[in-house]
Design a protein around this motif. Sequence first.
Motif, mmCIF file in Angstrom:
data_model
loop_
_atom_site.group_PDB
_atom_site.id
_atom_site.type_symbol
_atom_site.label_atom_id
_atom_site.label_comp_id
_atom_site.label_asym_id
_atom_site.label_seq_id
_atom_site.Cartn_x
_atom_site.Cartn_y
_atom_site.Cartn_z
ATOM 1 N N VAL A 149 0.844 -1.198 0.000
ATOM 2 C CA VAL A 149 0.000 0.000 0.000
ATOM 3 C C VAL A 149 0.880 1.249 0.000
ATOM 4 N N ALA A 150 1.875 1.279 0.871
ATOM 5 C CA ALA A 150 2.774 2.437 0.933
ATOM 6 C C ALA A 150 3.444 2.671 -0.417
ATOM 7 N N ASN A 151 3.974 1.619 -1.018
ATOM 8 C CA ASN A 151 4.649 1.765 -2.316
ATOM 9 C C ASN A 151 3.684 2.224 -3.405
ATOM 10 N N SER A 152 2.462 1.721 -3.387
ATOM 11 C CA SER A 152 1.477 2.128 -4.396
ATOM 12 C C SER A 152 1.124 3.605 -4.256
ATOM 13 N N LEU A 153 0.946 4.069 -3.025
ATOM 14 C CA LEU A 153 0.615 5.482 -2.818
ATOM 15 C C LEU A 153 1.795 6.383 -3.175
ATOM 16 N N ILE A 154 3.005 5.916 -2.915
ATOM 17 C CA ILE A 154 4.199 6.667 -3.325
ATOM 18 C C ILE A 154 4.260 6.743 -4.849
ATOM 19 N N ASP A 155 4.041 5.604 -5.515
ATOM 20 C CA ASP A 155 4.102 5.566 -6.983
ATOM 21 C C ASP A 155 3.001 6.398 -7.633
ATOM 22 N N MET A 156 1.790 6.298 -7.093
ATOM 23 C CA MET A 156 0.629 6.919 -7.742
ATOM 24 C C MET A 156 0.470 8.408 -7.407
ATOM 25 N N ARG A 157 0.812 8.805 -6.164
ATOM 26 C CA ARG A 157 0.552 10.186 -5.736
ATOM 27 C C ARG A 157 1.764 10.912 -5.154
ATOM 28 N N ASN A 158 2.926 10.287 -5.173
ATOM 29 C CA ASN A 158 4.139 10.916 -4.611
ATOM 30 C C ASN A 158 3.892 11.457 -3.207
ATOM 31 N N ILE A 159 3.304 10.626 -2.343
ATOM 32 C CA ILE A 159 2.893 11.103 -1.022
ATOM 33 C C ILE A 159 4.066 11.520 -0.138
ATOM 34 N N GLU A 160 5.269 11.137 -0.504
ATOM 35 C CA GLU A 160 6.440 11.537 0.263
ATOM 36 C C GLU A 160 6.826 12.995 0.004
ATOM 37 N N SER A 161 6.321 13.572 -1.077
ATOM 38 C CA SER A 161 6.724 14.932 -1.457
ATOM 39 C C SER A 161 5.606 15.955 -1.354
ATOM 40 N N VAL A 162 4.449 15.557 -0.781
ATOM 41 C CA VAL A 162 3.332 16.477 -0.618
ATOM 42 C C VAL A 162 3.233 16.874 0.847
ATOM 43 N N LEU A 163 3.419 18.165 1.136
ATOM 44 C CA LEU A 163 3.316 18.660 2.494
ATOM 45 C C LEU A 163 1.879 19.043 2.822
ATOM 46 N N LEU A 164 1.504 18.841 4.077
ATOM 47 C CA LEU A 164 0.146 19.179 4.540
ATOM 48 C C LEU A 164 0.244 20.372 5.469
ATOM 49 N N ILE A 165 -0.455 21.441 5.108
ATOM 50 C CA ILE A 165 -0.419 22.669 5.901
ATOM 51 C C ILE A 165 -1.828 22.969 6.351
ATOM 52 N N LYS A 166 -2.042 22.996 7.674
ATOM 53 C CA LYS A 166 -3.383 23.238 8.221
ATOM 54 C C LYS A 166 -3.853 24.642 7.872
#
Length: 166
Positions: A149-166
Motif C-alpha cells: 500500500v505504501a509503495n502504491s501510494l508513493i508511486d501513484m501520488r508521490n505522497i512523500e513529497s506532498v506537504l500538509l499545511i493546516k
Amino acid sequence: REELDLRNTLNYNQRQLKELKDSKTDRLKRFGPHVPALLEAIDDAYRKGRFKFKPVGPLGACIRLRDPELALAIESCLKGLLQAYCCHDHKDERVLQSLMKGFYSPGTSRPQIIVSEFQEEMHDVKNRAAVHSEFPSVLTALEIDNVVVANSLIDMRNIESVLLIK
C-alpha cells in the motif's frame, strides 16, 4: 408522477442512510456496501490458488491518520485511491476483475486496480521526500499497515513529497 419521484427519492435516501449506519459498525463498508463480500470472495479465490499473490485493498482500509484534522487534505490528495486494490501482476488483475463483476453491476464504476509487482520493502524516498519541521508530508501523516500500500501510494501520488499545511 410527482408522487413516484418522491417515493424514488425517499427510497434512495433510505438506502443511503442504511449504508451510512452500516459503515459506522463495519469499517469496510465505508468503502462500499459490497466490500466485505468481495473480500471474502478474494480470500476464497486465494485459498483455491487463483491468485499468485492475494490482492491488497481497499487501500483506505490499510491506512490510519495520525492527525484527524488532516483528513480532508489527505482524502483530497488520495482521491479514488482509497477504494483501489493492488495486484502483483496482470493475471491476478484479471482474476480480481472477474470477481468484481459479480459485485458491481454494469454501468457502475468499479474500484481502480493498481498493477505493480509486490515488494517486501518500502521504496527508499529519502532523497526525494519533502521534509519540514512544522508540516508533515502525506506519507508521515499516515500509519500504513502494508508495504504494498505504501509503495502504491508513493508511486501513484508521490505522497512523500506532498506537504500538509493546516
